[in-house]
Scaffold this motif. Structure first.
Motif, PDB file in Angstrom:
ATOM      1  N   THR A   1       8.026  67.133  -8.183  1.00  0.00           N
ATOM      2  CA  THR A   1       8.845  67.628  -7.144  1.00  0.00           C
ATOM      3  C   THR A   1       7.790  67.669  -5.924  1.00  0.00           C
ATOM      4  O   THR A   1       8.041  68.589  -4.898  1.00  0.00           O
ATOM      5  CB  THR A   1       9.672  68.860  -7.337  1.00  0.00           C
ATOM      6  OG1 THR A   1       8.759  69.909  -7.541  1.00  0.00           O
ATOM      7  CG2 THR A   1      10.503  68.695  -8.427  1.00  0.00           C
ATOM      8  N   ARG A   2       6.775  67.114  -5.902  1.00  0.00           N
ATOM      9  CA  ARG A   2       5.653  67.163  -4.964  1.00  0.00           C
ATOM     10  C   ARG A   2       6.094  66.742  -3.761  1.00  0.00           C
ATOM     11  O   ARG A   2       7.162  66.026  -3.378  1.00  0.00           O
ATOM     12  CB  ARG A   2       4.586  66.151  -5.323  1.00  0.00           C
ATOM     13  CG  ARG A   2       5.023  64.598  -5.325  1.00  0.00           C
ATOM     14  CD  ARG A   2       4.066  63.868  -6.205  1.00  0.00           C
ATOM     15  NE  ARG A   2       4.340  62.378  -6.356  1.00  0.00           N
ATOM     16  CZ  ARG A   2       4.952  61.994  -7.411  1.00  0.00           C
ATOM     17  NH1 ARG A   2       5.431  62.882  -8.091  1.00  0.00           N
ATOM     18  NH2 ARG A   2       5.263  60.776  -7.261  1.00  0.00           N
ATOM     19  N   THR A   3       5.557  67.221  -2.516  1.00  0.00           N
ATOM     20  CA  THR A   3       5.766  66.654  -1.109  1.00  0.00           C
ATOM     21  C   THR A   3       4.667  66.096  -0.526  1.00  0.00           C
ATOM     22  O   THR A   3       3.495  66.163  -0.946  1.00  0.00           O
ATOM     23  CB  THR A   3       6.025  68.207  -0.367  1.00  0.00           C
ATOM     24  OG1 THR A   3       4.796  68.844  -0.471  1.00  0.00           O
ATOM     25  CG2 THR A   3       7.172  68.946  -0.942  1.00  0.00           C
ATOM     26  N   TYR A   4       5.060  65.366   0.603  1.00  0.00           N
ATOM     27  CA  TYR A   4       3.900  64.691   1.122  1.00  0.00           C
ATOM     28  C   TYR A   4       3.160  65.515   2.245  1.00  0.00           C
ATOM     29  O   TYR A   4       3.576  66.695   2.294  1.00  0.00           O
ATOM     30  CB  TYR A   4       4.682  63.614   2.019  1.00  0.00           C
ATOM     31  CG  TYR A   4       5.399  62.388   1.457  1.00  0.00           C
ATOM     32  CD1 TYR A   4       4.410  61.357   1.139  1.00  0.00           C
ATOM     33  CD2 TYR A   4       6.602  62.351   1.452  1.00  0.00           C
ATOM     34  CE1 TYR A   4       4.966  60.320   0.607  1.00  0.00           C
ATOM     35  CE2 TYR A   4       7.104  61.434   0.664  1.00  0.00           C
ATOM     36  CZ  TYR A   4       6.221  60.213   0.499  1.00  0.00           C
ATOM     37  OH  TYR A   4       6.724  58.958  -0.182  1.00  0.00           O
ATOM     38  N   ASN A   5       2.069  65.250   2.375  1.00  0.00           N
ATOM     39  CA  ASN A   5       1.196  65.787   3.291  1.00  0.00           C
ATOM     40  C   ASN A   5       1.611  65.723   4.716  1.00  0.00           C
ATOM     41  O   ASN A   5       2.703  65.047   4.960  1.00  0.00           O
ATOM     42  CB  ASN A   5      -0.357  65.521   3.202  1.00  0.00           C
ATOM     43  CG  ASN A   5      -0.551  63.904   3.769  1.00  0.00           C
ATOM     44  OD1 ASN A   5       0.077  63.598   4.434  1.00  0.00           O
ATOM     45  ND2 ASN A   5      -1.461  63.194   2.801  1.00  0.00           N
ATOM     46  N   SER A   6       1.080  66.779   5.794  1.00  0.00           N
ATOM     47  CA  SER A   6       1.615  66.805   7.112  1.00  0.00           C
ATOM     48  C   SER A   6       1.609  65.224   7.829  1.00  0.00           C
ATOM     49  O   SER A   6       2.529  65.013   8.559  1.00  0.00           O
ATOM     50  CB  SER A   6       0.758  67.581   8.074  1.00  0.00           C
ATOM     51  OG  SER A   6      -0.434  67.289   7.940  1.00  0.00           O
ATOM     52  N   ARG A   7       0.693  64.448   7.538  1.00  0.00           N
ATOM     53  CA  ARG A   7       0.494  63.130   8.049  1.00  0.00           C
ATOM     54  C   ARG A   7       1.485  62.143   7.362  1.00  0.00           C
ATOM     55  O   ARG A   7       2.131  61.261   8.467  1.00  0.00           O
ATOM     56  CB  ARG A   7      -0.738  62.651   7.698  1.00  0.00           C
ATOM     57  CG  ARG A   7      -1.159  61.454   8.422  1.00  0.00           C
ATOM     58  CD  ARG A   7      -2.353  60.654   7.833  1.00  0.00           C
ATOM     59  NE  ARG A   7      -2.222  60.133   6.682  1.00  0.00           N
ATOM     60  CZ  ARG A   7      -3.095  60.692   5.438  1.00  0.00           C
ATOM     61  NH1 ARG A   7      -3.471  61.832   5.705  1.00  0.00           N
ATOM     62  NH2 ARG A   7      -2.876  60.318   4.313  1.00  0.00           N
TER      63      ARG A   7
ATOM     64  N   ASN B   1      -3.060  61.088 -15.255  1.00  0.00           N
ATOM     65  CA  ASN B   1      -2.443  60.098 -16.217  1.00  0.00           C
ATOM     66  C   ASN B   1      -0.959  59.674 -16.058  1.00  0.00           C
ATOM     67  O   ASN B   1      -0.739  58.411 -16.304  1.00  0.00           O
ATOM     68  CB  ASN B   1      -2.249  60.898 -17.674  1.00  0.00           C
ATOM     69  CG  ASN B   1      -3.494  60.998 -18.369  1.00  0.00           C
ATOM     70  OD1 ASN B   1      -4.662  60.459 -18.011  1.00  0.00           O
ATOM     71  ND2 ASN B   1      -3.925  62.112 -19.465  1.00  0.00           N
ATOM     72  N   TYR B   2      -0.293  60.479 -15.355  1.00  0.00           N
ATOM     73  CA  TYR B   2       0.860  60.263 -14.895  1.00  0.00           C
ATOM     74  C   TYR B   2       0.850  58.949 -13.644  1.00  0.00           C
ATOM     75  O   TYR B   2       1.649  58.052 -13.815  1.00  0.00           O
ATOM     76  CB  TYR B   2       1.935  61.370 -14.231  1.00  0.00           C
ATOM     77  CG  TYR B   2       3.359  61.233 -13.943  1.00  0.00           C
ATOM     78  CD1 TYR B   2       4.196  61.626 -14.706  1.00  0.00           C
ATOM     79  CD2 TYR B   2       3.694  60.505 -12.652  1.00  0.00           C
ATOM     80  CE1 TYR B   2       5.507  61.506 -14.295  1.00  0.00           C
ATOM     81  CE2 TYR B   2       4.553  60.360 -12.374  1.00  0.00           C
ATOM     82  CZ  TYR B   2       5.949  60.847 -13.157  1.00  0.00           C
ATOM     83  OH  TYR B   2       7.189  60.532 -12.831  1.00  0.00           O
ATOM     84  N   CYS B   3      -0.094  59.213 -12.655  1.00  0.00           N
ATOM     85  CA  CYS B   3      -0.127  58.299 -11.947  1.00  0.00           C
ATOM     86  C   CYS B   3      -0.619  56.915 -12.336  1.00  0.00           C
ATOM     87  O   CYS B   3      -0.152  55.765 -11.804  1.00  0.00           O
ATOM     88  CB  CYS B   3      -1.328  58.644 -10.938  1.00  0.00           C
ATOM     89  SG  CYS B   3      -1.120  60.060  -9.885  1.00  0.00           S
TER      90      CYS B   3
ATOM     91  N   PRO C   1      -4.648  66.530  -7.033  1.00  0.00           N
ATOM     92  CA  PRO C   1      -4.027  66.672  -8.455  1.00  0.00           C
ATOM     93  C   PRO C   1      -4.520  67.988  -9.240  1.00  0.00           C
ATOM     94  O   PRO C   1      -3.611  68.644  -9.849  1.00  0.00           O
ATOM     95  CB  PRO C   1      -4.852  65.657  -9.177  1.00  0.00           C
ATOM     96  CG  PRO C   1      -5.154  64.731  -7.882  1.00  0.00           C
ATOM     97  CD  PRO C   1      -5.484  65.264  -7.031  1.00  0.00           C
ATOM     98  N   LYS C   2      -5.473  68.543  -9.025  1.00  0.00           N
ATOM     99  CA  LYS C   2      -6.142  69.675  -9.548  1.00  0.00           C
ATOM    100  C   LYS C   2      -5.218  70.962  -9.367  1.00  0.00           C
ATOM    101  O   LYS C   2      -5.374  72.058 -10.126  1.00  0.00           O
ATOM    102  CB  LYS C   2      -7.590  69.904  -9.571  1.00  0.00           C
ATOM    103  CG  LYS C   2      -8.122  70.254  -8.284  1.00  0.00           C
ATOM    104  CD  LYS C   2      -9.615  70.437  -8.193  1.00  0.00           C
ATOM    105  CE  LYS C   2     -10.029  70.844  -6.821  1.00  0.00           C
ATOM    106  NZ  LYS C   2     -11.574  70.893  -6.826  1.00  0.00           N
ATOM    107  N   GLU C   3      -4.462  70.933  -8.309  1.00  0.00           N
ATOM    108  CA  GLU C   3      -3.989  72.193  -7.757  1.00  0.00           C
ATOM    109  C   GLU C   3      -2.633  72.304  -8.135  1.00  0.00           C
ATOM    110  O   GLU C   3      -1.827  73.414  -7.816  1.00  0.00           O
ATOM    111  CB  GLU C   3      -3.964  72.214  -6.123  1.00  0.00           C
ATOM    112  CG  GLU C   3      -5.196  72.056  -5.648  1.00  0.00           C
ATOM    113  CD  GLU C   3      -5.224  71.933  -3.973  1.00  0.00           C
ATOM    114  OE1 GLU C   3      -6.122  72.642  -3.302  1.00  0.00           O
ATOM    115  OE2 GLU C   3      -4.627  71.127  -3.350  1.00  0.00           O
TER     116      GLU C   3
ATOM    117  N   GLU D   1      -5.494  68.234 -13.390  1.00  0.00           N
ATOM    118  CA  GLU D   1      -5.754  67.021 -12.871  1.00  0.00           C
ATOM    119  C   GLU D   1      -5.801  65.854 -14.005  1.00  0.00           C
ATOM    120  O   GLU D   1      -5.277  64.794 -13.532  1.00  0.00           O
ATOM    121  CB  GLU D   1      -7.283  67.162 -12.275  1.00  0.00           C
ATOM    122  CG  GLU D   1      -7.837  65.932 -11.782  1.00  0.00           C
ATOM    123  CD  GLU D   1      -9.335  66.113 -11.006  1.00  0.00           C
ATOM    124  OE1 GLU D   1      -9.691  65.404 -10.098  1.00  0.00           O
ATOM    125  OE2 GLU D   1      -9.874  67.032 -11.607  1.00  0.00           O
ATOM    126  N   THR D   2      -6.015  66.167 -15.180  1.00  0.00           N
ATOM    127  CA  THR D   2      -5.944  65.145 -16.176  1.00  0.00           C
ATOM    128  C   THR D   2      -4.297  64.407 -16.266  1.00  0.00           C
ATOM    129  O   THR D   2      -4.103  63.360 -16.340  1.00  0.00           O
ATOM    130  CB  THR D   2      -6.377  65.553 -17.629  1.00  0.00           C
ATOM    131  OG1 THR D   2      -7.888  66.077 -17.434  1.00  0.00           O
ATOM    132  CG2 THR D   2      -6.431  64.515 -18.663  1.00  0.00           C
TER     133      THR D   2
END
Length: 304
Positions: free
Chosen positions: A190-196, A155-157, A179-181, A150-151
């Motif tokens: 390479t994160r993906t968007y949520n379904s919404r 920090n990147y954000c 973030p913690k996941e 999460e940290t």
């Protein structure tokens, strides 16, 4: 997203003029000092060029040069930190700007704009090795590195302007995991968007969609595109497009992804492949890996 102005790296008339003046100041000051002393020497009967240059107030010139260089560096870093605004068409046409940390901006100006250490020598290559060592661990789990997921993500954000999660406004966090996941930095990058928010659910009735969540610069023709991209000379004649002469007069776009952007690429699953060409560019056809920097500055010659 789209730029309201052309993406030419300009900082605006005032900043660009200041940068130019600061760059020329040492030359003008040096010429003025030598001319002044030449006039004094003529008055004293000694008109030799060597004596004129040797007796010029070197310390004064060095002082002017140092001040002008510092001023130009400050202006150029400010330009790098404040790229052109863009219109976010996904957010009711709001005016946005990419966030660039000052350390990133300063390094880019010194190493890639001013090229103070050159581009192809052991010194710059060793520096790039050091600067990029951190990326070698992006596939290693945060827990194995002794870091808190999460940290690291938050920090990147903060550094690059990614919308932070908020209890008051949970919709601000548009990603599929909290973030913690996230397990590794690459898992986050390479994160993906949520379904919404996923692109597949938000194309509407558009006939043409962008392949990536990028800032789009529109150009009336290929000929009006920038000739330098990512510090490398660019031309469609050398990027693998068949019959490039057919496109030079046609409109085109450049899609720019910042570190804060969604980095997955989407492409239609229907259609027919018309041509496929393997581009081999010798030592340049590589990704950013440590062994590359002993031979080439890939951040200047960028072909992936």
């Amino acid at each position: 997203k789209t730029w309201p102005l052309e993406m030419d790296g300009s900082g605006g008339l005032v900043k660009d003029t200041l940068s130019l003046l600061c760059g020329w100041a040492p030359c003008v000051a040096g010429a003025a000092l030598i001319a002044s002393h030449a006039q004094q020497k003529r008055g004293s009967g000694d008109s030799s060029l060597l004596a004129t240059v040797a007796s010029a107030p070197i310390l004064s010139w060095l002082g002017i040069t140092a001040c002008a260089t510092a001023a130009k560096l400050a202006v150029d870093i400010d330009i790098m930190m404040h790229p052109p605004f863009f219109v976010d068409l996904t957010n009711e046409g709001s005016i946005e700007r990419e966030s660039r940390p000052i350390n990133d901006a300063a390094l880019h100006v010194l190493l890639f704009r001013w090229k103070i250490l050159g581009t192809r020598n052991p010194t710059i290559c060793n520096i790039l090795v050091g600067l990029n060592k951190g990326f070698d661990f992006w596939d290693v789990k945060f827990t194995e590195l002794g870091k808190d997921p999460e940290t690291e993500v938050l920090n990147y954000c903060r550094a690059y302007g990614v919308e932070m999660p908020s209890k008051e406004d949970p919709d601000r966090w548009v990603w599929s995991k909290q973030p913690k996941e996230y397990i590794t930095m690459n898992d986050w990058f390479t994160r993906t968007y949520n379904s919404r928010e996923e692109p597949e659910s938000n194309t509407g009735d558009a006939l043409v969609i962008a392949p990536a969540t990028a800032v789009v610069s529109l150009f009336d023709s290929v000929q009006s595109m920038p000739t330098v991209l990512k510090n490398d000379s660019f031309s469609i004649n050398h990027c693998g497009i068949p019959n490039p002469e057919l496109y030079t007069a046609q409109p085109c776009t450049i899609h720019y992804l910042s570190p804060a952007d969604y980095h997955c690429y989407h492409t239609p699953i229907g259609g027919r492949v018309l041509t496929c060409k393997l581009l081999v560019d010798g030592p340049y056809s590589v990704t950013v890996k440590p062994y590359v920097f002993s031979t080439i500055n890939i951040l200047e010659r960028n072909r992936r």
